[in-house]
Design a protein around this motif. Structure first.
Motif, short mmCIF file in Angstrom:
data_model
loop_
_atom_site.label_atom_id
_atom_site.label_comp_id
_atom_site.label_asym_id
_atom_site.label_seq_id
_atom_site.Cartn_x
_atom_site.Cartn_y
_atom_site.Cartn_z
N UNK A 1 -26.63 15.13 -19.83
CA UNK A 1 -25.50 14.50 -20.51
C UNK A 1 -25.09 15.32 -21.74
N UNK A 2 -26.10 15.83 -22.46
CA UNK A 2 -25.81 16.68 -23.63
C UNK A 2 -25.05 17.92 -23.19
N UNK A 3 -25.51 18.55 -22.10
CA UNK A 3 -24.83 19.75 -21.61
C UNK A 3 -23.39 19.44 -21.23
N UNK A 4 -23.18 18.30 -20.57
CA UNK A 4 -21.81 17.93 -20.18
C UNK A 4 -20.95 17.66 -21.41
N UNK A 5 -21.50 16.96 -22.40
CA UNK A 5 -20.73 16.69 -23.62
C UNK A 5 -20.36 17.99 -24.32
N UNK A 6 -21.25 18.98 -24.25
CA UNK A 6 -20.96 20.27 -24.86
C UNK A 6 -19.86 21.00 -24.10
N UNK A 7 -19.92 20.98 -22.78
CA UNK A 7 -18.90 21.64 -21.96
C UNK A 7 -17.52 21.06 -22.24
N UNK A 8 -17.46 19.74 -22.45
CA UNK A 8 -16.16 19.09 -22.67
C UNK A 8 -15.43 19.61 -23.90
N UNK B 1 -25.09 17.47 -31.37
CA UNK B 1 -24.02 18.10 -30.60
C UNK B 1 -23.06 18.86 -31.50
N UNK B 2 -22.59 18.22 -32.56
CA UNK B 2 -21.63 18.87 -33.45
C UNK B 2 -22.27 20.01 -34.24
N UNK B 3 -23.57 19.88 -34.55
CA UNK B 3 -24.27 20.96 -35.26
C UNK B 3 -24.26 22.23 -34.42
N UNK B 4 -24.65 22.09 -33.15
CA UNK B 4 -24.66 23.26 -32.26
C UNK B 4 -23.25 23.80 -32.05
N UNK B 5 -22.31 22.91 -31.84
CA UNK B 5 -20.92 23.33 -31.62
C UNK B 5 -20.39 24.12 -32.81
N UNK B 6 -20.68 23.65 -34.03
CA UNK B 6 -20.20 24.35 -35.23
C UNK B 6 -20.82 25.74 -35.34
N UNK B 7 -22.13 25.84 -35.04
CA UNK B 7 -22.80 27.14 -35.11
C UNK B 7 -22.17 28.14 -34.13
N UNK B 8 -21.91 27.66 -32.92
CA UNK B 8 -21.35 28.55 -31.90
C UNK B 8 -19.91 28.90 -32.22
N UNK B 9 -19.16 27.93 -32.74
CA UNK B 9 -17.78 28.22 -33.11
C UNK B 9 -17.72 29.25 -34.23
N UNK B 10 -18.62 29.13 -35.19
CA UNK B 10 -18.67 30.13 -36.27
C UNK B 10 -18.96 31.51 -35.70
N UNK B 11 -19.87 31.57 -34.74
CA UNK B 11 -20.20 32.85 -34.12
C UNK B 11 -18.99 33.44 -33.40
N UNK B 12 -18.27 32.61 -32.66
CA UNK B 12 -17.09 33.08 -31.92
C UNK B 12 -16.02 33.50 -32.91
N UNK B 13 -15.85 32.74 -33.98
CA UNK B 13 -14.87 33.11 -35.01
C UNK B 13 -15.16 34.49 -35.58
N UNK B 14 -16.43 34.75 -35.83
CA UNK B 14 -16.82 36.03 -36.43
C UNK B 14 -16.59 37.19 -35.45
#
Length: 420
Positions: A252-259, A402-415
């Protein structure tokens, strides 16, 4: 939940601890659940196929779930009705009837099982015709359907759910046991609002995730969400996890992340491998297997719990690196691997070596540690640094990170991929 337990949880919201990517908060601390006005209607299956003890567990789940909401005038309000081959109006109550938690919970306990068939569509229509006119303008409206079986007339259920969504009410479907996934998706309007458990005793495992979805307000679109990203999930499926229902929380966590991503051949792509005693290649999928979000979500839902008697994390990372990333990744994409595990690997040196090889191949490694049985040292060896380590207190608490991981990955993609 008694008044004392409720007080303890509320007090916990005053001091939420965020250390090294770890949170012990619950959804009761979620500002959306405490401060966003909501009108939530429950549709509860009371058909003959449900044992009385299980129906009672369903009622207890609803009673405990509403304690996560801020039940008071101007904030959250709840309506409820049970159904089988008829809608049982004897016990129903509307949004305005119970204005505090104690009275609401008494109203929920009073709902009785009367048996019969499964006319889910009639019950959804009743919510739209009877409860929805009582709902407040400008307030989020949610209908939660709890059922253990397919409706007698699936096309009617689908039609009534569509009409109810069109009238402004979000639909959430909870399936217990062997309910058709297609019927649940027809009720919910898609995969996102579908929750499944194997039995009524497992309902508590989805309580926090259900609260997140019920209280959730769509965030603004994140910059760089549509950039090319290749993301691999490496999920622990070892026996230490316990039961399939607990493993399903990682899915479920993986699916919420994919969304959170735009999935397409030119944007985000996903792959997945599970590991325990070796890797389970029969349920793996690759970046080029599914080219849209629904395909990825369906593939994740179909992953079985292997319950292997080892924790071969290093083999899972090696499979991801060689068979998924190196074989199918795009040179222009940001490459990310997310390892989720609840225990130390049987060969920690191999795990560390394979993770280092992945990082050398330009794969950004993230490690999610679940529970307290896995050492922080192993998580750091997987991720390569503390910043890419995230911990959750249990599988039931994964939604809180979920949001913690999402923010970390978004920061990485932004960089790496986006303009400043």
């Amino acid at each position: 939940m008694g008044l004392w337990e409720t007080f303890i949880i509320l007090a916990g919201c005053v001091a939420v601890s965020w250390q090294q990517g770890t949170t012990t908060s619950t959804d009761l601390c979620n500002p959306a659940c405490r401060h966003t006005p909501l009108d939530v209607a429950f549709v509860i299956d009371g058909s003959t196929s449900i044992r009385r003890a299980d129906f009672s567990k369903g009622i207890t789940f609803v009673k405990e779930f509403v304690a996560l909401l801020n039940i008071r005038p101007g904030q959250a309000r709840v309506a409820a009705v049970a159904f089988a081959d008829n809608v049982f109006t004897q016990d129903d109550f509307g949004f305005a009837e119970h204005t505090n938690l104690a009275n609401l919970q008494q109203g929920i306990i009073a709902i009785r099982q009367r048996g019969g068939g499964t006319e889910t569509g009639k019950a959804i229509k009743y919510v739209r015709d009877t409860f929805l006119p009582q709902a407040r303008a400008g307030v989020k409206k949610v209908c939660i359907v709890l059922t253990d079986g397919n409706s007698y007339d699936g096309s009617e259920t689908h039609r009534e759910a569509n009409l109810t969504r069109a009238a402004g009410m979000e639909m959430i479907a909870i399936g217990v046991g062997g309910v058709s996934q297609q019927e649940l998706r027809n009720i919910a309007g898609g995969e996102r609002n579908v929750f499944t458990v194997s039995n009524y005793g497992s309902l508590n495992t989805i309580k926090e995730q259900l609260a997140n979805e019920t209280c959730h307000v769509e965030p603004p679109v994140v910059v760089c969400r549509d950039k090319p990203i290749d993301i691999s999930f490496i999920l622990d499926a070892s026996v230490s996890i316990g039961r399939p229902a607990v493993f399903n929380q990682s899915l479920q966590f993986a699916k919420d992340f994919v969304r959170k991503f735009n999935v397409s051949p030119n944007q985000a792509r996903f792959s997945l491998i599970t590991f325990a005693h070796g890797t389970y290649n029969n349920s793996a999928f690759y970046f080029n297997t599914h080219n849209n979000k629904q395909g990825v979500l369906d593939a994740i839902s179909a992953v079985p719990f292997a319950a292997g008697d080892r924790t071969d994390t290093g083999l899972g990372i090696a499979f991801m690196r060689v068979e998924q990333m190196l074989a199918h990744r795009r040179p222009s994409a940001t490459h990310i691997a997310i390892v989720m595990t609840d225990g130390d690997s049987h060969e920690p040196q191999k795990t560390s070596t394979e993770a280092a090889l992945a990082r050398d191949d330009d794969i950004n490694m993230f490690a999610i540690g679940v529970g307290n049985r896995i050492l922080t040292t192993e998580l750091r060896n997987i991720a390569g640094n503390s910043s890419n380590v995230v911990r959750a207190t249990s599988y039931n608490a994964l939604s809180t990170i979920l949001d913690i991981l999402d923010n970390k990955i978004c920061e990485l993609v932004n960089e790496s991929d986006c303009p400043a």
